[in-house]
Design a protein around this motif. Structure first.
Motif, PDB file in Angstrom:
ATOM      1  N   GLY A   1       0.824  -1.201   0.000  1.00 18.79           N
ATOM      2  CA  GLY A   1       0.000   0.000   0.000  1.00 18.79           C
ATOM      3  C   GLY A   1       0.855   1.246   0.000  1.00 18.79           C
ATOM      4  N   VAL A   2       0.199   2.387   0.243  1.00 23.87           N
ATOM      5  CA  VAL A   2       0.921   3.658   0.190  1.00 23.87           C
ATOM      6  C   VAL A   2       1.997   3.753   1.258  1.00 23.87           C
ATOM      7  CG1 VAL A   2      -0.933   4.943  -0.905  1.00 23.87           C
ATOM      8  CG2 VAL A   2      -0.899   4.719   1.571  1.00 23.87           C
ATOM      9  N   ASP A   3       1.829   3.019   2.361  1.00 24.44           N
ATOM     10  CA  ASP A   3       2.819   3.093   3.430  1.00 24.44           C
ATOM     11  C   ASP A   3       4.172   2.534   2.993  1.00 24.44           C
ATOM     12  OD1 ASP A   3       0.960   4.208   5.106  1.00 24.44           O
ATOM     13  OD2 ASP A   3       0.299   2.283   5.925  1.00 24.44           O
ATOM     14  N   ALA A   4       4.168   1.645   1.984  1.00 24.81           N
ATOM     15  CA  ALA A   4       5.424   1.042   1.545  1.00 24.81           C
ATOM     16  C   ALA A   4       6.236   1.964   0.651  1.00 24.81           C
ATOM     17  CB  ALA A   4       5.136  -0.268   0.810  1.00 24.81           C
ATOM     18  N   VAL A   5       5.589   2.950   0.041  1.00 27.48           N
ATOM     19  CA  VAL A   5       6.285   3.796  -0.934  1.00 27.48           C
ATOM     20  C   VAL A   5       7.327   4.702  -0.292  1.00 27.48           C
ATOM     21  CG1 VAL A   5       5.993   5.566  -2.707  1.00 27.48           C
ATOM     22  CG2 VAL A   5       4.348   3.690  -2.535  1.00 27.48           C
ATOM     23  N   PRO A   6       7.003   5.427   0.802  1.00 27.63           N
ATOM     24  CA  PRO A   6       8.010   6.331   1.375  1.00 27.63           C
ATOM     25  C   PRO A   6       9.276   5.607   1.833  1.00 27.63           C
ATOM     26  CG  PRO A   6       5.838   6.862   2.207  1.00 27.63           C
ATOM     27  CD  PRO A   6       5.711   5.558   1.493  1.00 27.63           C
ATOM     28  N   SER A   7       9.154   4.317   2.184  1.00 24.77           N
ATOM     29  CA  SER A   7      10.317   3.586   2.678  1.00 24.77           C
ATOM     30  C   SER A   7      11.153   2.962   1.563  1.00 24.77           C
ATOM     31  CB  SER A   7       9.866   2.488   3.650  1.00 24.77           C
ATOM     32  OG  SER A   7       8.994   1.574   2.996  1.00 24.77           O
ATOM     33  N   ALA A   8      10.721   3.113   0.320  1.00 26.76           N
ATOM     34  CA  ALA A   8      11.484   2.532  -0.785  1.00 26.76           C
ATOM     35  C   ALA A   8      12.821   3.246  -0.914  1.00 26.76           C
ATOM     36  CB  ALA A   8      10.695   2.627  -2.078  1.00 26.76           C
ATOM     37  N   GLY A   9      13.903   2.433  -1.030  1.00 32.94           N
ATOM     38  CA  GLY A   9      15.228   3.031  -1.132  1.00 32.94           C
ATOM     39  C   GLY A   9      15.720   3.074  -2.563  1.00 32.94           C
ATOM     40  N   ALA A  10      16.678   3.941  -2.813  1.00 32.28           N
ATOM     41  CA  ALA A  10      17.339   4.042  -4.122  1.00 32.28           C
ATOM     42  C   ALA A  10      16.360   4.273  -5.254  1.00 32.28           C
ATOM     43  CB  ALA A  10      18.179   2.796  -4.388  1.00 32.28           C
ATOM     44  N   GLY A  11      15.240   4.907  -4.952  1.00 33.50           N
ATOM     45  CA  GLY A  11      14.284   5.231  -6.006  1.00 33.50           C
ATOM     46  C   GLY A  11      13.578   4.036  -6.587  1.00 33.50           C
ATOM     47  N   GLU A  12      13.559   2.900  -5.901  1.00 35.30           N
ATOM     48  CA  GLU A  12      12.897   1.701  -6.411  1.00 35.30           C
ATOM     49  C   GLU A  12      12.117   1.025  -5.300  1.00 35.30           C
ATOM     50  OE1 GLU A  12      15.861  -0.861  -8.020  1.00 35.30           O
ATOM     51  OE2 GLU A  12      15.942   0.177  -9.942  1.00 35.30           O
ATOM     52  N   LEU A  13      10.987   0.482  -5.689  1.00 32.44           N
ATOM     53  CA  LEU A  13      10.208  -0.375  -4.802  1.00 32.44           C
ATOM     54  C   LEU A  13      10.191  -1.762  -5.423  1.00 32.44           C
ATOM     55  CD1 LEU A  13       8.339  -0.851  -2.361  1.00 32.44           C
ATOM     56  CD2 LEU A  13       6.412  -0.160  -3.826  1.00 32.44           C
ATOM     57  N   VAL A  14      10.882  -2.683  -4.822  1.00 39.90           N
ATOM     58  CA  VAL A  14      11.009  -4.030  -5.364  1.00 39.90           C
ATOM     59  C   VAL A  14       9.913  -4.904  -4.776  1.00 39.90           C
ATOM     60  CG1 VAL A  14      12.503  -6.033  -5.625  1.00 39.90           C
ATOM     61  CG2 VAL A  14      13.496  -3.735  -5.566  1.00 39.90           C
TER      62      VAL A  14
ATOM     63  N   PRO B   1      -3.554   0.637  -6.397  1.00 41.12           N
ATOM     64  CA  PRO B   1      -3.534   1.785  -7.314  1.00 41.12           C
ATOM     65  C   PRO B   1      -3.027   3.061  -6.657  1.00 41.12           C
ATOM     66  CG  PRO B   1      -5.555   0.536  -7.591  1.00 41.12           C
ATOM     67  CD  PRO B   1      -4.862  -0.049  -6.404  1.00 41.12           C
ATOM     68  N   LEU B   2      -3.396   3.287  -5.385  1.00 38.95           N
ATOM     69  CA  LEU B   2      -2.927   4.485  -4.715  1.00 38.95           C
ATOM     70  C   LEU B   2      -1.411   4.455  -4.510  1.00 38.95           C
ATOM     71  CD1 LEU B   2      -5.677   5.166  -2.029  1.00 38.95           C
ATOM     72  CD2 LEU B   2      -5.222   6.435  -4.119  1.00 38.95           C
ATOM     73  N   ALA B   3      -0.858   3.241  -4.217  1.00 40.58           N
ATOM     74  CA  ALA B   3       0.590   3.127  -4.061  1.00 40.58           C
ATOM     75  C   ALA B   3       1.293   3.415  -5.380  1.00 40.58           C
ATOM     76  CB  ALA B   3       0.944   1.738  -3.545  1.00 40.58           C
ATOM     77  N   ARG B   4       0.743   2.929  -6.498  1.00 36.50           N
ATOM     78  CA  ARG B   4       1.340   3.205  -7.801  1.00 36.50           C
ATOM     79  C   ARG B   4       1.307   4.700  -8.108  1.00 36.50           C
ATOM     80  NH1 ARG B   4      -1.753  -1.278  -9.594  1.00 36.50           N
ATOM     81  NH2 ARG B   4      -3.062   0.089 -10.855  1.00 36.50           N
ATOM     82  N   GLU B   5       0.173   5.341  -7.754  1.00 33.58           N
ATOM     83  CA  GLU B   5       0.038   6.776  -8.018  1.00 33.58           C
ATOM     84  C   GLU B   5       1.066   7.567  -7.219  1.00 33.58           C
ATOM     85  OE1 GLU B   5      -1.867  10.093  -9.848  1.00 33.58           O
ATOM     86  OE2 GLU B   5      -1.990   7.943 -10.216  1.00 33.58           O
ATOM     87  N   LEU B   6       1.247   7.198  -5.928  1.00 36.55           N
ATOM     88  CA  LEU B   6       2.216   7.896  -5.098  1.00 36.55           C
ATOM     89  C   LEU B   6       3.643   7.668  -5.608  1.00 36.55           C
ATOM     90  CD1 LEU B   6       2.928   9.561  -2.639  1.00 36.55           C
ATOM     91  CD2 LEU B   6       2.865   7.471  -1.263  1.00 36.55           C
ATOM     92  N   ALA B   7       3.926   6.420  -6.041  1.00 36.22           N
ATOM     93  CA  ALA B   7       5.259   6.122  -6.565  1.00 36.22           C
ATOM     94  C   ALA B   7       5.564   6.958  -7.797  1.00 36.22           C
ATOM     95  CB  ALA B   7       5.366   4.631  -6.894  1.00 36.22           C
ATOM     96  N   ARG B   8       4.562   7.122  -8.654  1.00 37.66           N
ATOM     97  CA  ARG B   8       4.768   7.929  -9.848  1.00 37.66           C
ATOM     98  C   ARG B   8       5.050   9.383  -9.485  1.00 37.66           C
ATOM     99  NH1 ARG B   8      -0.027   8.659 -14.100  1.00 37.66           N
ATOM    100  NH2 ARG B   8      -0.778   9.912 -12.354  1.00 37.66           N
ATOM    101  N   GLU B   9       4.278   9.931  -8.509  1.00 37.53           N
ATOM    102  CA  GLU B   9       4.473  11.309  -8.113  1.00 37.53           C
ATOM    103  C   GLU B   9       5.866  11.539  -7.525  1.00 37.53           C
ATOM    104  OE1 GLU B   9       1.407  12.465  -5.461  1.00 37.53           O
ATOM    105  OE2 GLU B   9      -0.168  12.456  -6.989  1.00 37.53           O
TER     106      GLU B   9
END
Length: 436
Positions: free
Chosen positions: A5-18, A27-35
């Motif tokens: 979910g969206v909570d996982a996006v801020p913790s993604a390192g090196a500009g990637e969420l694996v 969908p909200l997590a994808r939207e936040l990742a794109r932003e």
């Protein structure tokens, strides 16, 4: 399988969420990742991961990763992922929570007050419409739409009725493009002094009833309202709509003590409009091309001078057979009863309300317009005294003058007869009110 979910996006390192091949990214997590410019990548398939122990290092990260939804090119490399689809509409359902991290940037900005609406120039301060029934409601609506009156006030003794209709009309201001203030109150005193007071209050006709059947009941209502309106607004113009209109206009004049020029009845505008509409249908012409005035009474003695009636510039007696013209006059005269019969309960309201508003607006704009109205004659058309429907030039302060048209002898006789009949009914009314 893991749901990101969206909570996982801020913790993604090196500009990637694996994520794993079977994992789900909301969908909200994808939207936040794109932003935030974070790439979502799916780990390539590999041997099952072996949990690390205290004496064992964790397995190395997968060597190969590919952007999520990436498309292989002809040389085997991957192209950039297409733009992410917007979140599912269900996520924007009414009342659904919106995560702060994905709220549109505009929602986080200080609110900027919208500029004040530039008001149209108002030529009149206040118009009061007494009676929040159908006729009063339409009258108020048409007056407000004109956007030349600062305030329109509906008055009705039924608690909440006028206020509710006023609020409903106010809700239409953005739709219809006006900024007239609309209020609803229960008394003339609450409404305050007014330039014009329109009296629509009274009992409506029921099937089988004539306008004169209403005389005793409505005389008490109209008389009291006219007296109170004159006391609150000594310079006002009274426009009477309540039936029987001819008698009620005369009664309002006497009860109010106002000059006759400032007590007028709405009848001829309505009856003329009815005839114009019917003649237009009969000749397959726009009603606006029909010119005709309804004089006399608002009832059996209604007179339409056919010598003056035109359809697109042609005399109506040349456009239609005489028998058909006579039938049109009769139908216009009885249109009110026809509508009452069709409705089963209640009476006409749209055309009467629009007619009342038309007269107020003609006066408010000081248009000098000639409209048929119930006014007090003083020698015009050979009528020595009394209220009757005649061509009237209206101005800011009510009746400016009675306009004398060239009528045929028969037409002139019919108008004089109408005046006589109205005077007789007024005399009967005076006897009734004096006895009560």
């Amino acid at each position: 399988m893991t749901v990101f979910g969206v909570d996982a996006v801020p913790s993604a390192g090196a500009g990637e969420l694996v994520v794993g091949a079977k994992d789900i990214v909301t969908p909200l997590a994808r939207e936040l990742a794109r932003e935030r410019g974070i790439t979502i990548v799916v780990a390539s398939a590999g041997p099952p991961s072996i949990p690390a122990t205290a004496n064992q290092s964790p397995p190395p990260a997968p060597a190969a990763v590919a952007p999520m939804f990436a498309r292989p090119s002809s040389n085997g490399s991957h192209t950039a992922p297409p733009p992410l689809a917007p979140p599912a509409p269900a996520l924007y359902r009414r009342g659904a929570p919106l995560h702060p991290a994905v709220a549109p940037a505009a929602l986080h900005q200080p609110r900027i007050p919208r500029p004040e609406l530039t008001s149209a120039a108002k030529s009149v301060g206040r118009v009061v419409v007494v009676g929040a029934g159908h006729v009063g409601m339409i009258t108020a609506m048409k007056l407000a739409e004109a956007n030349i009156i600062a305030e329109v006030v509906l008055v009705d003794i039924a608690e909440g009725l006028a206020a509710g209709i006023a609020l409903d009309l106010t809700h239409s201001t953005a739709l219809l493009g006006f900024d007239t203030t609309i209020r609803g109150v229960t008394s003339l005193a609450e409404a305050g002094p007014a330039d014009y007071v329109v009296i629509t209050a009274g009992r409506a006709r029921q099937p089988g009833m004539s306008r004169t059947d209403l005389v005793e009941v409505n005389a008490g209502i109209v008389g009291a309202l006219a007296r109170e309106a004159a006391a609150i607004s000594p310079q006002t113009v009274l426009l009477v709509v309540t039936n029987p209109l001819d008698e009620m206009t005369h009664h309002a004049w006497q009860a109010s003590g106002l000059p006759a020029e400032r007590v007028i009845g709405m009848a001829g505008v309505l009856d003329s409009s009815r005839f114009q509409a019917l003649a237009g249908l009969a000749t397959d012409s726009p009603a606006s091309t029909v010119n005709a005035l309804a004089l006399g009474s608002h009832g059996d003695e209604m007179v339409i001078p056919l010598s003056q009636a035109r359809v697109a510039g042609t005399a109506i007696t040349q456009a239609l057979p005489n028998a058909q013209v006579t039938a049109l006059v009769d139908r216009a005269r009885n249109s009110g009863a026809e509508i009452v019969g069709l409705l089963k309960s209640g009476s006409a309201f749209f055309a009467p309300g629009a007619s009342a508003a038309r007269m107020v607006l003609a006066m408010a704009t000081d248009s000098d317009q000639i409209l048929p109205a119930t006014v007090r004659a003083r020698g015009q058309y050979g009528i020595t005294d009394g209220y009757v429907g005649l061509p009237a030039r209206l101005g800011r302060n009510g009746l400016r003058e009675i306009v004398e048209m060239p009528l045929t002898p028969d037409e002139l006789t019919a108008v004089r007869t109408a005046a006589t009949r109205i005077s007789e009914r007024v005399a009967d009314l005076e006897r009734v009110t004096a006895a009560s």
